[in-house]
Design a protein around this motif. Structure first.
Motif, PDB file in Angstrom:
ATOM      1  N   GLY A  56       0.789  -1.225   0.000  1.00  0.00           N
ATOM      2  CA  GLY A  56       0.000   0.000   0.000  1.00  0.00           C
ATOM      3  C   GLY A  56       0.819   1.272   0.000  1.00  0.00           C
ATOM      4  O   GLY A  56       0.261   2.362  -0.155  1.00  0.00           O
ATOM      5  N   GLY A  57       2.130   1.155   0.171  1.00  0.00           N
ATOM      6  CA  GLY A  57       2.987   2.334   0.203  1.00  0.00           C
ATOM      7  C   GLY A  57       2.996   3.047   1.534  1.00  0.00           C
ATOM      8  O   GLY A  57       3.480   4.176   1.642  1.00  0.00           O
ATOM      9  N   LEU A  58       2.484   2.391   2.586  1.00  0.00           N
ATOM     10  CA  LEU A  58       2.455   2.989   3.923  1.00  0.00           C
ATOM     11  C   LEU A  58       3.698   2.652   4.727  1.00  0.00           C
ATOM     12  O   LEU A  58       3.954   3.263   5.759  1.00  0.00           O
ATOM     13  CB  LEU A  58       1.208   2.520   4.676  1.00  0.00           C
ATOM     14  CG  LEU A  58      -0.134   2.814   3.994  1.00  0.00           C
ATOM     15  CD1 LEU A  58      -1.276   2.256   4.821  1.00  0.00           C
ATOM     16  CD2 LEU A  58      -0.315   4.306   3.766  1.00  0.00           C
ATOM     17  N   GLU A  59       4.447   1.637   4.284  1.00  0.00           N
ATOM     18  CA  GLU A  59       5.750   1.282   4.855  1.00  0.00           C
ATOM     19  C   GLU A  59       6.728   1.107   3.693  1.00  0.00           C
ATOM     20  O   GLU A  59       6.320   0.756   2.584  1.00  0.00           O
ATOM     21  CB  GLU A  59       5.686  -0.035   5.634  1.00  0.00           C
ATOM     22  CG  GLU A  59       4.836  -0.015   6.875  1.00  0.00           C
ATOM     23  CD  GLU A  59       5.559   0.565   8.085  1.00  0.00           C
ATOM     24  OE1 GLU A  59       6.738   0.963   7.929  1.00  0.00           O
ATOM     25  OE2 GLU A  59       4.938   0.615   9.148  1.00  0.00           O
ATOM     26  N   TYR A  60       8.010   1.359   3.975  1.00  0.00           N
ATOM     27  CA  TYR A  60       9.034   1.155   2.952  1.00  0.00           C
ATOM     28  C   TYR A  60       9.840  -0.100   3.279  1.00  0.00           C
ATOM     29  O   TYR A  60      10.249  -0.298   4.418  1.00  0.00           O
ATOM     30  CB  TYR A  60       9.958   2.378   2.872  1.00  0.00           C
ATOM     31  CG  TYR A  60       9.275   3.589   2.292  1.00  0.00           C
ATOM     32  CD1 TYR A  60       9.120   3.737   0.923  1.00  0.00           C
ATOM     33  CD2 TYR A  60       8.764   4.576   3.125  1.00  0.00           C
ATOM     34  CE1 TYR A  60       8.486   4.841   0.383  1.00  0.00           C
ATOM     35  CE2 TYR A  60       8.124   5.695   2.602  1.00  0.00           C
ATOM     36  CZ  TYR A  60       7.984   5.819   1.227  1.00  0.00           C
ATOM     37  OH  TYR A  60       7.339   6.914   0.708  1.00  0.00           O
ATOM     38  N   HIS A  61      10.033  -0.933   2.285  1.00  0.00           N
ATOM     39  CA  HIS A  61      10.846  -2.134   2.487  1.00  0.00           C
ATOM     40  C   HIS A  61      12.318  -1.730   2.545  1.00  0.00           C
ATOM     41  O   HIS A  61      12.735  -0.739   1.944  1.00  0.00           O
ATOM     42  CB  HIS A  61      10.612  -3.144   1.363  1.00  0.00           C
ATOM     43  CG  HIS A  61      10.646  -2.578  -0.011  1.00  0.00           C
ATOM     44  ND1 HIS A  61       9.673  -1.704  -0.492  1.00  0.00           N
ATOM     45  CD2 HIS A  61      11.521  -2.736  -1.028  1.00  0.00           C
ATOM     46  CE1 HIS A  61       9.952  -1.371  -1.729  1.00  0.00           C
ATOM     47  NE2 HIS A  61      11.078  -1.965  -2.081  1.00  0.00           N
ATOM     48  N   ASP A  70       4.604  -3.394 -12.985  1.00  0.00           N
ATOM     49  CA  ASP A  70       6.025  -3.231 -13.304  1.00  0.00           C
ATOM     50  C   ASP A  70       6.572  -1.855 -12.957  1.00  0.00           C
ATOM     51  O   ASP A  70       7.659  -1.471 -13.406  1.00  0.00           O
ATOM     52  CB  ASP A  70       6.286  -3.542 -14.787  1.00  0.00           C
ATOM     53  CG  ASP A  70       7.715  -4.030 -15.022  1.00  0.00           C
ATOM     54  OD1 ASP A  70       8.286  -4.641 -14.088  1.00  0.00           O
ATOM     55  OD2 ASP A  70       8.267  -3.798 -16.111  1.00  0.00           O
ATOM     56  N   ARG A  71       5.856  -1.103 -12.126  1.00  0.00           N
ATOM     57  CA  ARG A  71       6.353   0.193 -11.653  1.00  0.00           C
ATOM     58  C   ARG A  71       6.659   0.085 -10.164  1.00  0.00           C
ATOM     59  O   ARG A  71       5.832  -0.418  -9.400  1.00  0.00           O
ATOM     60  CB  ARG A  71       5.312   1.301 -11.889  1.00  0.00           C
ATOM     61  CG  ARG A  71       4.988   1.552 -13.349  1.00  0.00           C
ATOM     62  CD  ARG A  71       4.125   2.811 -13.491  1.00  0.00           C
ATOM     63  NE  ARG A  71       2.886   2.699 -12.729  1.00  0.00           N
ATOM     64  CZ  ARG A  71       1.752   2.188 -13.212  1.00  0.00           C
ATOM     65  NH1 ARG A  71       1.715   1.703 -14.446  1.00  0.00           N
ATOM     66  NH2 ARG A  71       0.669   2.139 -12.464  1.00  0.00           N
ATOM     67  N   PRO A  72       7.824   0.547  -9.724  1.00  0.00           N
ATOM     68  CA  PRO A  72       8.163   0.454  -8.298  1.00  0.00           C
ATOM     69  C   PRO A  72       7.207   1.280  -7.442  1.00  0.00           C
ATOM     70  O   PRO A  72       6.790   2.377  -7.829  1.00  0.00           O
ATOM     71  CB  PRO A  72       9.595   1.000  -8.235  1.00  0.00           C
ATOM     72  CG  PRO A  72       9.762   1.826  -9.469  1.00  0.00           C
ATOM     73  CD  PRO A  72       8.901   1.205 -10.514  1.00  0.00           C
ATOM     74  N   ILE A  73       6.868   0.739  -6.284  1.00  0.00           N
ATOM     75  CA  ILE A  73       6.002   1.458  -5.347  1.00  0.00           C
ATOM     76  C   ILE A  73       6.839   2.490  -4.597  1.00  0.00           C
ATOM     77  O   ILE A  73       7.813   2.155  -3.925  1.00  0.00           O
ATOM     78  CB  ILE A  73       5.342   0.472  -4.368  1.00  0.00           C
ATOM     79  CG1 ILE A  73       4.342  -0.417  -5.112  1.00  0.00           C
ATOM     80  CG2 ILE A  73       4.647   1.221  -3.230  1.00  0.00           C
ATOM     81  CD1 ILE A  73       3.720  -1.491  -4.250  1.00  0.00           C
ATOM     82  N   MET A  74       6.442   3.746  -4.727  1.00  0.00           N
ATOM     83  CA  MET A  74       7.176   4.840  -4.084  1.00  0.00           C
ATOM     84  C   MET A  74       6.393   5.448  -2.911  1.00  0.00           C
ATOM     85  O   MET A  74       6.885   6.330  -2.227  1.00  0.00           O
ATOM     86  CB  MET A  74       7.481   5.932  -5.114  1.00  0.00           C
ATOM     87  CG  MET A  74       8.210   5.435  -6.353  1.00  0.00           C
ATOM     88  SD  MET A  74       9.781   4.621  -5.978  1.00  0.00           S
ATOM     89  CE  MET A  74      10.733   6.016  -5.377  1.00  0.00           C
ATOM     90  N   GLY A  75       5.168   4.998  -2.719  1.00  0.00           N
ATOM     91  CA  GLY A  75       4.309   5.541  -1.669  1.00  0.00           C
ATOM     92  C   GLY A  75       2.870   5.195  -1.986  1.00  0.00           C
ATOM     93  O   GLY A  75       2.591   4.430  -2.914  1.00  0.00           O
ATOM     94  N   PRO A  76       1.909   5.746  -1.233  1.00  0.00           N
ATOM     95  CA  PRO A  76       0.500   5.485  -1.522  1.00  0.00           C
ATOM     96  C   PRO A  76       0.138   5.991  -2.915  1.00  0.00           C
ATOM     97  O   PRO A  76       0.776   6.903  -3.442  1.00  0.00           O
ATOM     98  CB  PRO A  76      -0.239   6.282  -0.434  1.00  0.00           C
ATOM     99  CG  PRO A  76       0.771   6.472   0.657  1.00  0.00           C
ATOM    100  CD  PRO A  76       2.099   6.587  -0.042  1.00  0.00           C
ATOM    101  N   GLY A  77      -0.888   5.400  -3.508  1.00  0.00           N
ATOM    102  CA  GLY A  77      -1.326   5.829  -4.826  1.00  0.00           C
ATOM    103  C   GLY A  77      -2.804   5.571  -5.022  1.00  0.00           C
ATOM    104  O   GLY A  77      -3.404   4.740  -4.332  1.00  0.00           O
ATOM    105  N   ALA A  78      -3.400   6.277  -5.985  1.00  0.00           N
ATOM    106  CA  ALA A  78      -4.832   6.132  -6.253  1.00  0.00           C
ATOM    107  C   ALA A  78      -5.180   4.765  -6.802  1.00  0.00           C
ATOM    108  O   ALA A  78      -6.346   4.360  -6.775  1.00  0.00           O
ATOM    109  CB  ALA A  78      -5.274   7.217  -7.235  1.00  0.00           C
TER     110      ALA A  78
END
Length: 279
Positions: A56-61, A70-78
Motif C-alpha cells: 500500500g505504500g504505507l511502509e518502505y521495504h 512493473d512500476r516500483p512502489i514509491m508511496g501510496p497511490g490512487a
C-alpha cells in the motif's frame, strides 16, 4: 507470460537498529495476478500486515523490490486502497459524506469540473446501493452497527475505482453471523468491481472461503512458508465450508501454522490438561 499485477521480489523489512533491531520480513517473493484474490494467514508476528502496508505504500521495504504493473512502489497511490480492522470513519461526517470524502479532497487539488463532481455523486449512490446502505445515507457513524460501518469503509475505499484493494483483518471485530454476510458481500464486490485483492486474516476458514490462493507466512523473521491453491469453484456458497476438500485444507493449514509458530502440542500435554479439567 502475462506480467503480474503485483510483483514482490526478495523483500525484507527491518525495524529499529542495534539491540532494538527487528527483522520483520526476509526474502519474501510472490507474484499476484490481475483480479486475483489472495489471502495471507499465519501466527502473530509473521509480517502479514507489514507486507500489506508495503504494498500500500504505507511502509518502505529495506530490501528487495515491490512493483505494481512493473512500476516500483514509491508511496501510496490512487491505484491502491486499504481497509483496516478499525473502521476509521469520520464521526463528524454522514455515511454519504464519508464515502465521498476522498473524492472531495481530489476535487480541491485538481479543480475537477462540476460534471466530474456529479459523476462522483452517482458513483457514491451506486456504492451505497451495492452495500445495502441507501437508507442510511444521512446517518452518522455512531448510529450504525459494526458491520454497517465496515461496509461504509469498503464503499469509501472503492470510491476511486482502485485497481488493488488491500484489506487488513477487516472483519476481525465482527460477530460470526455478520462476518458471513461480509464474506459474501466482498466476493460480490470482487466479481463486480474486479480489483486485485490482498486480504490479511487470522481466520483460516475465512481465508479459504474468500481466496483463489492462501499464502501462509511463518514468523521470526516473517517469510512465505507455503502457498495453497483453493480447490473451490469461483462462485462460493457458505455450505462449501462443510465439504471434505474444504475441511481437509483447513486442517492442513492450521497444522502448518502450529508447526511454524512453535505451538505444536503433543498428545501427552493434551491428556494432562484433560485430566486437570476432570479433577
Amino acid at each position: 507470460m502475462t506480467k503480474p499485477k503485483i510483483s514482490i521480489q526478495q523483500v525484507g523489512k527491518v525495524f529499529g537498529e542495534g539491540s532494538h533491531r527487528v527483522e520483520a520480513l526476509k526474502d519474501v517473493s510472490l507474484d499476484i495476478a490481475d483480479n486475483e484474490f489472495v489471502t495471507f494467514v499465519g501466527a502473530s508476528g509473521c509480517g502479514k500486515s507489514t507486507l500489506l502496508r508495503i504494498i500500500g505504500g504505507l511502509e518502505y521495504h529495506t530490501a528487495g523490490d515491490v512493483r505494481v504493473d512493473d512500476r516500483p512502489i514509491m508511496g501510496p497511490g490512487a491505484d491502491r486502497a486499504m481497509v483496516f480492522q478499525h473502521y476509521s470513519l469520520y464521526p463528524w461526517l454522514t455515511v454519504m459524506e464519508n464515502i465521498k470524502f476522498s473524492r472531495r479532497l481530489r476535487h480541491g487539488r485538481e479543480n475537477l469540473s462540476e460534471a466530474d463532481v456529479e459523476a462522483a455523486s452517482g458513483r457514491a449512490d451506486a456504492l451505497l446501493a451495492l452495500m445495502g446502505l441507501t437508507a442510511a445515507a444521512n446517518a452518522w457513524p455512531n448510529q450504525l452497527s459494526g458491520g454497517m460501518q465496515q461496509r461504509v469503509a469498503i464503499a469509501r475505499a472503492l470510491m476511486g475505482r482502485p485497481e488493488i484493494l488491500l484489506m487488513d483483518e477487516p472483519f476481525g471485530a465482527l460477530d460470526a453471523q455478520t462476518r458471513e454476510v461480509m464474506h459474501d458481500l466482498i466476493l460480490h464486490v470482487h466479481r463486480l468491481e474486479k480489483p486485485t485483492l490482498a486480504f490479511v486474516t487470522h481466520d483460516v476458514e475465512e481465508a479459504i472461503y474468500l481466496a483463489d490462493r492462501v499464502v501462509l507466512m511463518a514468523p521470526r523473521p516473517g517469510r512465505i512458508d507455503t502457498i495453497y491453491e483453493v480447490p473451490l469453484p469461483a462462485e462460493r456458497e457458505q455450505d462449501m465450508k462443510h465439504t471434505p476438500e474444504f475441511l481437509r485444507l483447513k486442517k492442513e493449514i492450521l497444522a502448518r501454522i502450529r508447526e511454524t509458530s512453535g505451538m505444536k502440542t503433543d498428545q501427552g500435554m493434551l491428556d494432562q490438561l484433560n485430566m486437570q479439567e476432570a479433577v
